[in-house]
Design a protein around this motif. Structure first.
Motif, mmCIF file in Angstrom:
data_model
loop_
_atom_site.group_PDB
_atom_site.id
_atom_site.type_symbol
_atom_site.label_atom_id
_atom_site.label_comp_id
_atom_site.label_asym_id
_atom_site.label_seq_id
_atom_site.Cartn_x
_atom_site.Cartn_y
_atom_site.Cartn_z
ATOM 1 N N GLU A 214 0.827 -1.206 0.000
ATOM 2 C CA GLU A 214 0.000 0.000 0.000
ATOM 3 C C GLU A 214 0.861 1.255 0.000
ATOM 4 N N ALA A 215 1.982 1.205 0.772
ATOM 5 C CA ALA A 215 2.876 2.360 0.796
ATOM 6 C C ALA A 215 3.498 2.597 -0.570
ATOM 7 N N ARG A 216 3.948 1.475 -1.222
ATOM 8 C CA ARG A 216 4.521 1.623 -2.565
ATOM 9 C C ARG A 216 3.480 2.157 -3.544
ATOM 10 N N GLN A 217 2.251 1.660 -3.436
ATOM 11 C CA GLN A 217 1.187 2.119 -4.327
ATOM 12 C C GLN A 217 0.916 3.613 -4.134
ATOM 13 N N LYS A 218 0.827 4.010 -2.863
ATOM 14 C CA LYS A 218 0.593 5.425 -2.594
ATOM 15 C C LYS A 218 1.756 6.278 -3.090
ATOM 16 N N ALA A 219 3.003 5.761 -2.884
ATOM 17 C CA ALA A 219 4.164 6.514 -3.357
ATOM 18 C C ALA A 219 4.148 6.635 -4.872
ATOM 19 N N ALA A 220 3.801 5.516 -5.559
ATOM 20 C CA ALA A 220 3.745 5.565 -7.022
ATOM 21 C C ALA A 220 2.670 6.531 -7.498
ATOM 22 N N ILE A 221 1.524 6.506 -6.807
ATOM 23 C CA ILE A 221 0.442 7.419 -7.189
ATOM 24 C C ILE A 221 0.865 8.871 -6.998
ATOM 25 N N LEU A 222 1.493 9.115 -5.838
ATOM 26 C CA LEU A 222 1.944 10.482 -5.574
ATOM 27 C C LEU A 222 3.004 10.919 -6.576
ATOM 28 N N GLN A 223 3.921 9.979 -6.913
ATOM 29 C CA GLN A 223 4.967 10.314 -7.880
ATOM 30 C C GLN A 223 4.358 10.583 -9.261
ATOM 31 N N ALA A 224 3.385 9.723 -9.648
ATOM 32 C CA ALA A 224 2.739 9.924 -10.949
ATOM 33 C C ALA A 224 1.980 11.254 -10.978
ATOM 34 N N GLU A 225 1.295 11.545 -9.872
ATOM 35 C CA GLU A 225 0.593 12.815 -9.813
ATOM 36 C C GLU A 225 1.564 13.991 -9.890
ATOM 37 N N ALA A 226 2.708 13.831 -9.200
ATOM 38 C CA ALA A 226 3.701 14.899 -9.232
ATOM 39 C C ALA A 226 4.264 15.082 -10.636
ATOM 40 N N GLU A 227 4.591 13.943 -11.293
ATOM 41 C CA GLU A 227 5.107 14.033 -12.657
ATOM 42 C C GLU A 227 4.075 14.648 -13.590
ATOM 43 N N GLN A 228 2.801 14.224 -13.403
ATOM 44 C CA GLN A 228 1.741 14.780 -14.240
ATOM 45 C C GLN A 228 1.614 16.289 -14.038
ATOM 46 N N LYS A 229 1.646 16.715 -12.781
ATOM 47 C CA LYS A 229 1.577 18.149 -12.506
ATOM 48 C C LYS A 229 2.787 18.877 -13.090
ATOM 49 N N ALA A 230 3.987 18.216 -13.006
ATOM 50 C CA ALA A 230 5.188 18.854 -13.553
ATOM 51 C C ALA A 230 5.069 19.017 -15.064
ATOM 52 N N ILE A 231 4.559 17.956 -15.709
ATOM 53 C CA ILE A 231 4.387 18.030 -17.165
ATOM 54 C C ILE A 231 3.401 19.133 -17.534
ATOM 55 N N ILE A 232 2.296 19.171 -16.767
ATOM 56 C CA ILE A 232 1.280 20.195 -17.041
ATOM 57 C C ILE A 232 1.858 21.585 -16.844
ATOM 58 N N LEU A 233 2.611 21.749 -15.716
ATOM 59 C CA LEU A 233 3.201 23.060 -15.446
ATOM 60 C C LEU A 233 4.227 23.427 -16.517
ATOM 61 N N LYS A 234 5.026 22.412 -16.957
ATOM 62 C CA LYS A 234 6.030 22.676 -17.991
ATOM 63 C C LYS A 234 5.357 23.065 -19.315
ATOM 64 N N ALA A 235 4.310 22.294 -19.680
ATOM 65 C CA ALA A 235 3.585 22.612 -20.904
ATOM 66 C C ALA A 235 2.941 23.994 -20.813
ATOM 67 N N GLU A 236 2.410 24.306 -19.632
ATOM 68 C CA GLU A 236 1.795 25.616 -19.444
ATOM 69 C C GLU A 236 2.837 26.718 -19.572
ATOM 70 N N ALA A 237 4.029 26.442 -18.990
ATOM 71 C CA ALA A 237 5.097 27.442 -19.090
ATOM 72 C C ALA A 237 5.540 27.634 -20.540
ATOM 73 N N GLN A 238 5.675 26.487 -21.255
ATOM 74 C CA GLN A 238 6.063 26.589 -22.659
ATOM 75 C C GLN A 238 4.997 27.338 -23.467
ATOM 76 N N ARG A 239 3.731 27.016 -23.181
ATOM 77 C CA ARG A 239 2.655 27.689 -23.901
ATOM 78 C C ARG A 239 2.688 29.183 -23.643
ATOM 79 N N GLN A 240 2.855 29.528 -22.361
ATOM 80 C CA GLN A 240 2.923 30.942 -22.032
ATOM 81 C C GLN A 240 4.139 31.616 -22.663
ATOM 82 N N GLU A 241 5.266 30.841 -22.687
ATOM 83 C CA GLU A 241 6.468 31.397 -23.313
ATOM 84 C C GLU A 241 6.227 31.661 -24.801
#
Length: 319
Positions: A214-241
């Motif tokens: 369960e801990a590994r699953q939660k960590a993977a979910i949190l990591q995936a969510e973090a990566e997804q947010k990073a990608i979204i933020l990066k894409a948003e930054a590129q779009r704004q740029e």
């Protein structure tokens, strides 16, 4: 001579008078027969008188409760085991006439009756039951003895089995059996303890694995969510740029267009700026580590500038 007869008569009369007085202690009774026949005369506690030479006290006994001690008696149980049993019986005489006239030697008769009843009851039980059913046996003996001794004017008030002792061989067998039973129980308890320990250990490992998963699953979910947010933020930054670059380019073009319209010499300045940017681009390509060597003929630069100028000029004319 007459004096002698007088003294003799006085002596006989005095002895008869003394013999007619009987004192019975408290708690006792006595049966009196007249000329060998019982006519219902009993002496009660206290001072009593009887007829000399005619009345005779044939039985004197207490009516208080007495104890009959039964000696150890060999008995055979239902499973053919020899045991030794002794007992104690509490009883009292309720009817003195029956106790004397209905049975000869009341104590011996009661003792034999108790022994017979004990053998009979022990023969109905197995060895193990003789130790656990002692109370039930006592109650049965009391009921049966009370019924059997009622014609004798006796009341049995209590019966207690004292000791039930198997033979030596049976005792040794019982000790071996008890030792084996204790070892068996110890082995069972030990195995149950080991089983519970193993179950608890396995349960603990399973729970630990579940928690870890369960801990590994939660960590993977949190990591995936973090990566997804990073990608979204990066894409948003590129779009704004890109938006900002496009806006900057549009503003630059608007300024350039206004400048070209307002100043007739701005076109030559534009040609100079384009040539300068072309040269700077070549310098950057040459400074890059991953870039390749670009061969440029210096004589071709003016031609290139002329081509760019013509393009710009055509754009101005079309505008």
């Amino acid at each position: 001579m007459p004096e002698f007869f007088l003294l003799f008569a006085i002596a006989i009369g005095g002895s008869a008078l003394i013999g007619s007085v009987k004192i019975v202690n408290q708690g006792n009774e006595a049966i009196v027969e007249t000329l060998g026949k019982y006519n219902g005369k009993k002496l009660q506690p206290g001072l009593n008188f009887v007829v000399p030479f005619l009345d005779n006290i044939v039985y004197k006994e207490t009516i208080r409760e007495k104890v009959l001690d039964i000696p150890p008696q060999q008995c055979i149980t239902k499973d053919n085991v020899s045991i030794s049993v002794d007992a104690v019986v509490y009883w009292r005489i309720m009817d003195m006439e029956k106790a004397y006239y209905k049975v000869e030697n009341l104590r011996l008769a009661m003792q034999n009756l108790v022994l017979t009843q004990i053998r009979s009851e022990m023969g109905k039980l197995e060895l193990d039951q003789t130790f656990t059913a002692r109370t039930e046996v006592n109650e049965t003996l009391l009921r049966d003895l009370d019924i059997a001794t009622d014609p004798w004017g006796v009341k049995v008030t209590r019966v207690e089995l004292r000791d039930i002792v198997p033979s030596k061989a049976v005792q040794e067998s019982m000790e071996l059996q008890m030792s084996a039973e204790r070892k068996k129980r110890a082995a069972i308890l030990n195995s149950e303890g080991e089983r519970e320990s193993a179950v608890n250990s396995a349960r603990g490992k399973a729970e630990a694995q579940v928690l870890e998963a369960e801990a590994r699953q939660k960590a993977a979910i949190l990591q995936a969510e973090a990566e997804q947010k990073a990608i979204i933020l990066k894409a948003e930054a590129q779009r704004q740029e890109q938006v900002l670059k496009a806006q900057a380019s549009a503003q630059a073009l608007q300024i350039l267009a206004k400048t070209l319209e307002s100043s007739p010499h701005a076109r030559e300045s534009l040609h100079f700026l384009l040539a300068q940017q072309y040269l700077e681009m070549g310098s950057k390509i040459g400074a890059s580590e991953s870039s390749k060597v670009m061969f440029m003929d210096p004589r071709a630069i003016p031609a290139t500038l002329e081509g760019i100028r013509s393009i710009v000029s055509d754009g101005d004319k079309s505008a």
